[in-house]
Design a protein around this motif. Structure first.
Motif, PDB file in Angstrom:
ATOM      1  N   TYR A   1       5.344  -1.338   7.539  1.00 19.05           N
ATOM      2  CA  TYR A   1       4.165  -0.690   8.095  1.00 19.05           C
ATOM      3  C   TYR A   1       3.465  -1.642   9.058  1.00 19.05           C
ATOM      4  N   ASN A   2       3.219  -1.194  10.275  1.00 16.95           N
ATOM      5  CA  ASN A   2       2.395  -1.955  11.205  1.00 16.95           C
ATOM      6  C   ASN A   2       0.939  -1.684  10.858  1.00 16.95           C
ATOM      7  N   VAL A   3       0.317  -2.602  10.128  1.00 11.20           N
ATOM      8  CA  VAL A   3      -1.016  -2.349   9.604  1.00 11.20           C
ATOM      9  C   VAL A   3      -2.061  -2.203  10.712  1.00 11.20           C
ATOM     10  N   MET A   4      -1.775  -2.711  11.893  1.00 11.25           N
ATOM     11  CA  MET A   4      -2.751  -2.624  12.973  1.00 11.25           C
ATOM     12  C   MET A   4      -2.866  -1.209  13.544  1.00 11.25           C
ATOM     13  N   GLU A   5      -1.992  -0.311  13.114  1.00 17.00           N
ATOM     14  CA  GLU A   5      -2.106   1.087  13.507  1.00 17.00           C
ATOM     15  C   GLU A   5      -3.135   1.835  12.662  1.00 17.00           C
ATOM     16  N   TYR A   6      -3.557   1.237  11.556  1.00 15.26           N
ATOM     17  CA  TYR A   6      -4.376   1.962  10.595  1.00 15.26           C
ATOM     18  C   TYR A   6      -5.824   1.475  10.627  1.00 15.26           C
ATOM     19  N   VAL A   7      -6.469   1.731  11.756  1.00 18.14           N
ATOM     20  CA  VAL A   7      -7.875   1.382  11.973  1.00 18.14           C
ATOM     21  C   VAL A   7      -8.608   2.636  12.431  1.00 18.14           C
ATOM     22  N   ASN A   8      -9.955   2.530  12.467  1.00 16.60           N
ATOM     23  CA  ASN A   8     -10.795   3.623  12.979  1.00 16.60           C
ATOM     24  C   ASN A   8     -10.529   4.948  12.274  1.00 16.60           C
ATOM     25  N   GLY A   9     -10.426   4.891  10.953  1.00 13.21           N
ATOM     26  CA  GLY A   9     -10.253   6.108  10.169  1.00 13.21           C
ATOM     27  C   GLY A   9      -8.814   6.473   9.865  1.00 13.21           C
ATOM     28  N   ASN A  10      -7.835   5.831  10.516  1.00 12.53           N
ATOM     29  CA  ASN A  10      -6.427   6.095  10.208  1.00 12.53           C
ATOM     30  C   ASN A  10      -5.999   5.294   8.982  1.00 12.53           C
ATOM     31  N   SER A  11      -5.066   5.840   8.221  1.00 12.12           N
ATOM     32  CA  SER A  11      -4.564   5.138   7.045  1.00 12.12           C
ATOM     33  C   SER A  11      -3.117   5.532   6.799  1.00 12.12           C
ATOM     34  N   ALA A  12      -2.388   4.657   6.110  1.00  9.80           N
ATOM     35  CA  ALA A  12      -1.007   4.938   5.713  1.00  9.80           C
ATOM     36  C   ALA A  12      -1.005   5.350   4.249  1.00  9.80           C
ATOM     37  N   LEU A  13      -0.454   6.530   3.958  1.00  6.50           N
ATOM     38  CA  LEU A  13      -0.335   6.986   2.582  1.00  6.50           C
ATOM     39  C   LEU A  13       0.923   6.359   1.974  1.00  6.50           C
ATOM     40  N   LEU A  14       0.731   5.393   1.071  1.00 11.92           N
ATOM     41  CA  LEU A  14       1.854   4.700   0.450  1.00 11.92           C
ATOM     42  C   LEU A  14       2.431   5.481  -0.720  1.00 11.92           C
ATOM     43  N   ALA A  15       1.555   6.087  -1.531  1.00 14.65           N
ATOM     44  CA  ALA A  15       2.019   6.777  -2.731  1.00 14.65           C
ATOM     45  C   ALA A  15       1.003   7.826  -3.140  1.00 14.65           C
ATOM     46  N   SER A  16       1.492   8.863  -3.822  1.00 13.76           N
ATOM     47  CA  SER A  16       0.624   9.910  -4.354  1.00 13.76           C
ATOM     48  C   SER A  16       1.266  10.416  -5.630  1.00 13.76           C
ATOM     49  N   ALA A  17       0.533  10.347  -6.751  1.00 13.68           N
ATOM     50  CA  ALA A  17       1.147  10.699  -8.027  1.00 13.68           C
ATOM     51  C   ALA A  17       0.092  11.104  -9.035  1.00 13.68           C
ATOM     52  N   ASP A  18       0.507  11.910 -10.026  1.00 13.65           N
ATOM     53  CA  ASP A  18      -0.343  12.131 -11.186  1.00 13.65           C
ATOM     54  C   ASP A  18      -0.461  10.824 -11.943  1.00 13.65           C
ATOM     55  N   PHE A  19      -1.643  10.602 -12.528  1.00 14.62           N
ATOM     56  CA  PHE A  19      -1.919   9.306 -13.126  1.00 14.62           C
ATOM     57  C   PHE A  19      -2.807   9.505 -14.353  1.00 14.62           C
ATOM     58  N   PRO A  20      -2.565   8.768 -15.448  1.00 17.00           N
ATOM     59  CA  PRO A  20      -3.392   8.958 -16.652  1.00 17.00           C
ATOM     60  C   PRO A  20      -4.850   8.595 -16.396  1.00 17.00           C
ATOM     61  N   ALA A  21      -5.749   9.454 -16.862  1.00 18.53           N
ATOM     62  CA  ALA A  21      -7.167   9.146 -16.763  1.00 18.53           C
ATOM     63  C   ALA A  21      -7.499   7.935 -17.620  1.00 18.53           C
TER      64      ALA A  21
END
Length: 264
Positions: free
Chosen positions: A79-99
Motif C-alpha cells: 500500500y502506498n500510504v501517501m495516497e490515503y490523505v485528506n479523507g481517503n483510507s485503505a480498507l485492510l480488513a472487515s470482519a465480524d468480531f466478538p464484542a
C-alpha cells in the motif's frame, strides 16, 4: 503519538471469517463488526509503500499470545500510504468480531517496503527486527455488540522514515491508533415466524434502502446504518398476513430494537 515496538515472533492464531457486507439477515448475538483502515500524514516523499501481510487484534488484557485474533485481509499487498490523505483510507480488513475489550493490534509487514524520493529514486526500507516484524500498538477500546466500528491506523510518514546517513533508509513506524463507531442498526423479531422481505428505508436524503429477511426464529438485524430516521417495511408473500410498517431512529453506537413485530 503512541509509542510502538517491534515483536520478532508471531504466534499461530485463529482465523476470523471475512465478512464484507454492511447488513445481516439474522441477529449476531454477541458480535460486532470491525473495519481496519489505514490513513497517512503527509511526508516529503513521492511514495511510501508498506507490504501489509497480516492484521491481528488482541482481545485479552496483558501480553498472552493466546489472546490474538487474526483478521483475514481483503487484499494482502503493498500500500502506498501517501495516497490515503485528506479523507481517503485503505480498507485492510472487515470482519465480524466478538464484542468486548480489545487491548492491542499487531501489524505484520512483508519484505517489500520501499520509499520513493522526490527525485524518483526508489529505496528499500529496512526494519530493526527483520522482514517478518510485527508492529504492536496499544488500542484499549470497548466494542459494543451489533455496532460497526472503524479501527484506524494513522501512519506518520515524516517520523517513520529515518535516513541512515549513507543514502539508505530505515522504517521505524510511528502510528496513531483510534477506534470509532461509524454506524448503528435496527433489529427485532417477527411473530408469528414467517419469511417476509424486510426493507429499511432512510427517511431523509440521501434516501438509502437496505433489505434483509428474518432467520428461522424470526430474528433480523440490519447493521451499518448511518444515524437518522428510518421506515421499516415488512412485505409478506404469505396471503395470511398483511404488510406492516414501523418507524425507527438510529444513532451511532446504538442498535434500535423494534422488539417483536406482530404480523396480522
Amino acid at each position: 503519538m503512541k509509542s510502538v515496538r517491534f515483536i520478532s515472533s508471531i504466534a499461530a492464531v485463529g482465523l476470523l471469517a471475512l465478512i464484507g457486507c454492511s447488513k445481516d439477515n439474522e441477529s449476531s448475538g454477541s458480535m460486532s463488526k470491525m473495519e481496519v483502515r489505514l490513513i497517512d500524514g503527509p511526508g516529503d516523499y513521492k511514495a511510501v509503500n508498506l507490504d501489509v501481510q497480516s492484521v491481528q487484534v488482541h482481545v485479552k488484557d496483558g501480553d498472552d499470545e493466546k489472546g490474538w485474533e487474526n483478521f483475514a485481509l481483503i487484499n494482502p499487498r503493498s500500500y502506498n500510504v501517501m495516497e490515503y490523505v485528506n479523507g481517503n483510507s485503505a480498507l485492510l480488513a472487515s470482519a465480524d468480531f466478538p464484542a468486548g475489550r480489545i487491548s492491542q493490534i499487531r501489524l505484520v509487514l512483508g519484505p517489500n517496503n520501499t520509499v520513493t524520493l522526490k527525485n524518483g529514486q526508489v529505496k528499500p526500507l529496512t526494519t530493526p527486527s527483520g522482514q517478518t516484524s510485527g508492529l504492536k500498538l496499544k488500542i484499549d477500546a470497548d466494542i459494543t455488540r451489533d455496532v460497526t466500528y472503524q479501527l484506524v491506523l494513522d501512519f506518520d510518514v515524516a517520523k517513520s522514515i529515518v535516513a541512515r546517513g549513507n543514502g539508505e533508509y530505515n522504517l521505524k513506524p510511528v502510528i496513531r491508533t483510534f477506534t470509532t463507531a461509524i454506524a448503528g442498526g435496527i433489529k427485532g423479531k417477527v411473530s408469528p415466524v414467517s419469511q417476509p422481505q424486510i426493507l429499511v428505508i432512510r427517511n431523509a436524503a440521501p434516501i438509502d434502502t437496505f433489505s434483509t429477511s428474518p432467520n428461522a426464529e424470526g430474528g433480523f438485524l440490519v447493521r451499518g446504518l448511518a444515524a437518522g430516521s428510518y421506515r421499516v417495511e415488512f412485505w409478506n408473500n404469505n396471503a395470511l398476513y398483511s404488510n406492516s410498517t414501523k418507524q425507527a431512529t438510529v444513532t451511532n453506537e446504538q442498535i434500535a430494537d423494534l422488539g417483536t413485530v406482530e404480523l396480522k
